[in-house]
Scaffold this active site. Structure first.
Site, PDB file in Angstrom:
ATOM      1  N   ASN A 100       0.867  -1.176   0.000  1.00 41.91           N
ATOM      2  CA  ASN A 100       0.000   0.000   0.000  1.00 41.91           C
ATOM      3  C   ASN A 100       0.906   1.228   0.000  1.00 41.91           C
ATOM      4  O   ASN A 100       1.471   1.592   1.030  1.00 41.91           O
ATOM      5  CB  ASN A 100      -0.895  -0.037   1.245  1.00 41.91           C
ATOM      6  CG  ASN A 100      -1.801   1.172   1.350  1.00 41.91           C
ATOM      7  OD1 ASN A 100      -1.748   2.081   0.514  1.00 41.91           O
ATOM      8  ND2 ASN A 100      -2.624   1.195   2.378  1.00 41.91           N
TER       9      ASN A 100
ATOM     10  N   ARG B 226      -2.895  -2.006  -3.131  1.00 38.80           N
ATOM     11  CA  ARG B 226      -4.074  -1.172  -2.893  1.00 38.80           C
ATOM     12  C   ARG B 226      -4.000  -0.008  -3.887  1.00 38.80           C
ATOM     13  O   ARG B 226      -2.979   0.670  -3.983  1.00 38.80           O
ATOM     14  CB  ARG B 226      -4.044  -0.619  -1.478  1.00 38.80           C
ATOM     15  CG  ARG B 226      -5.197   0.314  -1.240  1.00 38.80           C
ATOM     16  CD  ARG B 226      -5.003   1.128  -0.005  1.00 38.80           C
ATOM     17  NE  ARG B 226      -6.168   1.982   0.183  1.00 38.80           N
ATOM     18  CZ  ARG B 226      -6.123   3.139   0.805  1.00 38.80           C
ATOM     19  NH1 ARG B 226      -4.996   3.588   1.313  1.00 38.80           N
ATOM     20  NH2 ARG B 226      -7.206   3.864   0.932  1.00 38.80           N
TER      21      ARG B 226
ATOM     22  N   HIS C 293     -12.925   3.412   0.640  1.00 38.35           N
ATOM     23  CA  HIS C 293     -12.891   2.411   1.734  1.00 38.35           C
ATOM     24  C   HIS C 293     -13.641   1.136   1.335  1.00 38.35           C
ATOM     25  O   HIS C 293     -14.096   0.380   2.204  1.00 38.35           O
ATOM     26  CB  HIS C 293     -13.568   2.933   3.026  1.00 38.35           C
ATOM     27  CG  HIS C 293     -12.899   4.104   3.667  1.00 38.35           C
ATOM     28  ND1 HIS C 293     -13.622   5.122   4.257  1.00 38.35           N
ATOM     29  CD2 HIS C 293     -11.602   4.409   3.847  1.00 38.35           C
ATOM     30  CE1 HIS C 293     -12.792   6.014   4.762  1.00 38.35           C
ATOM     31  NE2 HIS C 293     -11.545   5.600   4.526  1.00 38.35           N
TER      32      HIS C 293
ATOM     33  N   HIS D 146     -17.289   2.815   8.681  1.00 36.96           N
ATOM     34  CA  HIS D 146     -15.817   2.846   8.740  1.00 36.96           C
ATOM     35  C   HIS D 146     -15.452   4.212   9.320  1.00 36.96           C
ATOM     36  O   HIS D 146     -15.509   5.228   8.625  1.00 36.96           O
ATOM     37  CB  HIS D 146     -15.244   2.650   7.329  1.00 36.96           C
ATOM     38  CG  HIS D 146     -13.744   2.708   7.278  1.00 36.96           C
ATOM     39  ND1 HIS D 146     -12.955   1.613   7.003  1.00 36.96           N
ATOM     40  CD2 HIS D 146     -12.886   3.735   7.469  1.00 36.96           C
ATOM     41  CE1 HIS D 146     -11.689   1.960   7.033  1.00 36.96           C
ATOM     42  NE2 HIS D 146     -11.618   3.250   7.304  1.00 36.96           N
TER      43      HIS D 146
ATOM     44  N   ARG E 284     -11.312  16.612   7.352  1.00 36.02           N
ATOM     45  CA  ARG E 284     -12.122  16.925   6.163  1.00 36.02           C
ATOM     46  C   ARG E 284     -13.521  17.361   6.583  1.00 36.02           C
ATOM     47  O   ARG E 284     -14.094  16.830   7.525  1.00 36.02           O
ATOM     48  CB  ARG E 284     -12.248  15.699   5.250  1.00 36.02           C
ATOM     49  CG  ARG E 284     -10.929  15.230   4.701  1.00 36.02           C
ATOM     50  CD  ARG E 284     -11.152  14.080   3.712  1.00 36.02           C
ATOM     51  NE  ARG E 284      -9.943  13.328   3.565  1.00 36.02           N
ATOM     52  CZ  ARG E 284      -9.874  11.996   3.612  1.00 36.02           C
ATOM     53  NH1 ARG E 284     -10.969  11.272   3.766  1.00 36.02           N
ATOM     54  NH2 ARG E 284      -8.720  11.386   3.463  1.00 36.02           N
TER      55      ARG E 284
ATOM     56  N   PHE F  30      -9.366  11.677  17.635  1.00 38.55           N
ATOM     57  CA  PHE F  30     -10.529  11.596  18.515  1.00 38.55           C
ATOM     58  C   PHE F  30     -10.146  11.340  19.980  1.00 38.55           C
ATOM     59  O   PHE F  30     -10.888  11.707  20.878  1.00 38.55           O
ATOM     60  CB  PHE F  30     -11.503  10.521  18.021  1.00 38.55           C
ATOM     61  CG  PHE F  30     -12.327  10.987  16.854  1.00 38.55           C
ATOM     62  CD1 PHE F  30     -13.566  11.568  17.058  1.00 38.55           C
ATOM     63  CD2 PHE F  30     -11.856  10.871  15.559  1.00 38.55           C
ATOM     64  CE1 PHE F  30     -14.329  12.013  15.991  1.00 38.55           C
ATOM     65  CE2 PHE F  30     -12.611  11.315  14.482  1.00 38.55           C
ATOM     66  CZ  PHE F  30     -13.853  11.887  14.692  1.00 38.55           C
TER      67      PHE F  30
ATOM     68  N   GLY G 279     -14.096   3.512  15.142  1.00 32.09           N
ATOM     69  CA  GLY G 279     -15.206   2.557  15.249  1.00 32.09           C
ATOM     70  C   GLY G 279     -14.836   1.318  16.056  1.00 32.09           C
ATOM     71  O   GLY G 279     -15.664   0.758  16.773  1.00 32.09           O
TER      72      GLY G 279
ATOM     73  N   GLU H 170      -8.139  -4.841   5.487  1.00 28.96           N
ATOM     74  CA  GLU H 170      -8.081  -4.584   4.045  1.00 28.96           C
ATOM     75  C   GLU H 170      -6.971  -5.393   3.389  1.00 28.96           C
ATOM     76  O   GLU H 170      -7.109  -5.866   2.260  1.00 28.96           O
ATOM     77  CB  GLU H 170      -7.889  -3.086   3.790  1.00 28.96           C
ATOM     78  CG  GLU H 170      -9.112  -2.287   4.220  1.00 28.96           C
ATOM     79  CD  GLU H 170      -8.840  -0.820   4.460  1.00 28.96           C
ATOM     80  OE1 GLU H 170      -9.090  -0.026   3.562  1.00 28.96           O
ATOM     81  OE2 GLU H 170      -8.376  -0.468   5.556  1.00 28.96           O
TER      82      GLU H 170
HETATM   83  P1  AMP Z   1      -7.677   5.059  11.245  1.00 29.06           P
HETATM   84  O1  AMP Z   1      -7.740   6.177  10.263  1.00 29.06           O
HETATM   85  O2  AMP Z   1      -8.646   3.954  10.963  1.00 29.06           O
HETATM   86  O3  AMP Z   1      -6.279   4.559  11.517  1.00 29.06           O
HETATM   87  O4  AMP Z   1      -8.183   5.677  12.638  1.00 29.06           O
HETATM   88  C1  AMP Z   1      -7.401   6.639  13.296  1.00 29.06           C
HETATM   89  C2  AMP Z   1      -8.251   7.372  14.301  1.00 29.06           C
HETATM   90  O5  AMP Z   1      -8.867   6.441  15.207  1.00 29.06           O
HETATM   91  C3  AMP Z   1      -7.397   8.236  15.195  1.00 29.06           C
HETATM   92  O6  AMP Z   1      -7.237   9.500  14.619  1.00 29.06           O
HETATM   93  C4  AMP Z   1      -8.197   8.320  16.448  1.00 29.06           C
HETATM   94  O7  AMP Z   1      -8.999   9.472  16.330  1.00 29.06           O
HETATM   95  C5  AMP Z   1      -9.106   7.110  16.441  1.00 29.06           C
HETATM   96  N1  AMP Z   1      -8.800   6.218  17.562  1.00 29.06           N
HETATM   97  C6  AMP Z   1      -7.894   5.233  17.633  1.00 29.06           C
HETATM   98  N2  AMP Z   1      -7.909   4.639  18.853  1.00 29.06           N
HETATM   99  C7  AMP Z   1      -8.857   5.279  19.568  1.00 29.06           C
HETATM  100  C8  AMP Z   1      -9.355   5.157  20.907  1.00 29.06           C
HETATM  101  N3  AMP Z   1      -8.873   4.245  21.760  1.00 29.06           N
HETATM  102  N4  AMP Z   1     -10.329   6.007  21.295  1.00 29.06           N
HETATM  103  C9  AMP Z   1     -10.817   6.933  20.456  1.00 29.06           C
HETATM  104  N5  AMP Z   1     -10.383   7.095  19.200  1.00 29.06           N
HETATM  105  C10 AMP Z   1      -9.428   6.296  18.756  1.00 29.06           C
END
Ligand code: AMP
Length: 400
Positions: free
Chosen positions: A7, A91, A180, A208, A241, A284, A333, A384
């Site tokens: 990727n 990917r 996604h 997602h 975004r 988050f 999620g 993925e």
């Molecule tokens: P991804 O783009 O799927 O890698 O998701 C990344 C985002 O998941 C991060 O910016 C966080 O905001 C959120 N995240 C990851 N772990 C946690 C957690 N334990 N609690 C809340 N948000 C989380």
């Protein structure tokens, strides 16, 4: 059969080497800061210590070469020689309307990918660089492209057309594509497995939720709508975004702030979302912490995010004439107990409720709705890379 999954981002390469006889991951890793000072490869062989390799990684070709050397290294390698890699799955972010499924890379496919660059100027060029680098370093090894957009190609015209003059679609392909797709496909299939049912009997909404976020409505095994559009900017409020906004805001703000198109693009893609609303962070975890300490704008960002997800869920229930399962996946999620709770608070009218004890889970596939709920709610970690490896095996199996 060993399959390498690659990727490529603009300055990074993520990889996983699968043994497809049992779908185990032999090694995985990440090359970062390609073309920049401090470039580094972090290589993680299964069951062994992580290895960090630094050096001058001037381009993707050098990066892939380092990855192949690491995989076949006498100390931290997992294969005797790179000849054991019989196929590579890539990917690819944007496949336009040309690709409704994964495909064996041929010169014609490469030409089609080049044509999609205009629609994904940040993503498709590094994907193409990665394919070319592998072709150069592993001549004769078949390569497969797995597209983020492909799963959504079953969307009907009524769902993918914008209210613009039809010529914009005909001349320039301006329509909703969705992204996604590999993740939505994987988690919806896993949900059906966990329910002991076939996809063709189920209406599933997949959420997602990560730094980039999208929802998909999957009716009887086919994606019929998704929240991202022509680009990944549409839909939910995301990390940075803006998601859906009134398009009239764009010329309005450009005039008010004297912004160029490029500056506006950056404003919408990099400075907006929960970062823009909270003023705290795009992550988050930081926002939840700040909200917990009483930061009102952080709380507002969480409220806006959850409200928007719930609104899309409601819309997709209407699109599908009902729903049987709702799935949460990706960083937020899979991990945020609070956000899942917040989103599901108010979905009781659908015949579902979150079980607070079951919802106390992070990164593990589990049903989280109350026993006997008409609509099941799941947490399912996305994978993925495994979908890419499976598609690559399916396409290349007969060639090897
Ligand atoms: P991804 O783009 O799927 O890698 O998701 C990344 C985002 O998941 C991060 O910016 C966080 O905001 C959120 N995240 C990851 N772990 C946690 C957690 N334990 N609690 C809340 N948000 C989380």
């Amino acid at each position: 059969m060993k399959v390498l999954v690659v990727n490529c981002g603009s300055s990074s390469i993520k990889y996983q080497l699968f043994n497809m006889s049992d779908e185990s991951v032999l090694a995985k890793g990440l090359v970062e800061r390609i073309g920049l000072e401090g470039a580094v490869l972090t290589h993680q062989p299964a069951g062994k210590d992580k290895v960090v390799i630094t050096g001058d990684i001037s381009n993707h070709s050098v990066g892939i070469k380092l990855v192949l050397e690491a995989l076949a290294d006498a100390n931290h390698g997992v294969i005797a020689s790179m000849k054991e890699i019989v196929a590579v799955g890539h990917r690819v972010v944007h496949g336009g309307e040309k690709f409704a499924d994964s495909v064996l890379i041929t010169p014609d496919v490469m030409r089609a990918l080049e044509e999609c660059i205009e629609m994904a100027p940040l993503h498709n060029p590094p994907n193409i660089l990665g394919i070319n680098a592998c072709a150069e370093l592993m001549p004769g090894v078949p390569q497969v492209g797995v597209f983020d957009t492909a799963f959504h190609q079953t969307m009907p015209k009524a769902a993918f057309l914008y209210g613009l003059p039809y010529e914009a679609y005909e001349k320039y392909g301006v329509r909703r594509y969705g992204f996604h797709g590999t993740s939505h496909k994987y988690v919806s299939q896993r949900a059906a497995e966990m329910m002991g049912q076939h996809m063709s009997n189920l209406r599933i909404i997949t959420c997602h939720l990560g730094n980039g976020s999208s929802l998909a409505a999957i009716k009887y095994g086919k994606a019929i709508d998704t929240s991202m559009g022509f680009t990944p900017l549409e839909g939910l409020v995301m990390g940075t975004r803006c998601g859906e906004i009134d398009p009239a805001i764009i010329p309005f703000l450009m005039k008010k702030e004297g912004m160029s198109p490029d500056q506006m693009d950056e404003y919408l893609n990099k400075k907006s979302g929960v970062l823009g609303i909270s003023g705290v962070s795009s992550d988050f975890r930081d926002i939840e912490d700040a909200a917990g300490e009483g930061n009102e704008r952080a709380q507002l960002a969480l409220d806006v995010f959850a409200y928007k997800v719930r609104k899309y869920v409601g819309g997709y229930v209407a699109s599908m004439g009902g729903v049987d399962a709702i799935v949460f996946t990706a960083g937020l999620g899979e991990n945020s107990i609070e956000m899942r709770d917040k989103i599901c608070n108010g979905l009781e009218y659908l015949g579902t409720r979150i079980d607070h004890t079951k919802n106390n889970v992070r990164g593990k596939a589990q049903e989280i709705s109350v026993d006997g709920a008409k609509v099941k709610i799941f947490v399912i970690p996305t994978n993925e890379e495994l979908v890419i490896a499976r598609d690559t095996k399916a396409i290349c199996g007969s060639l090897i």
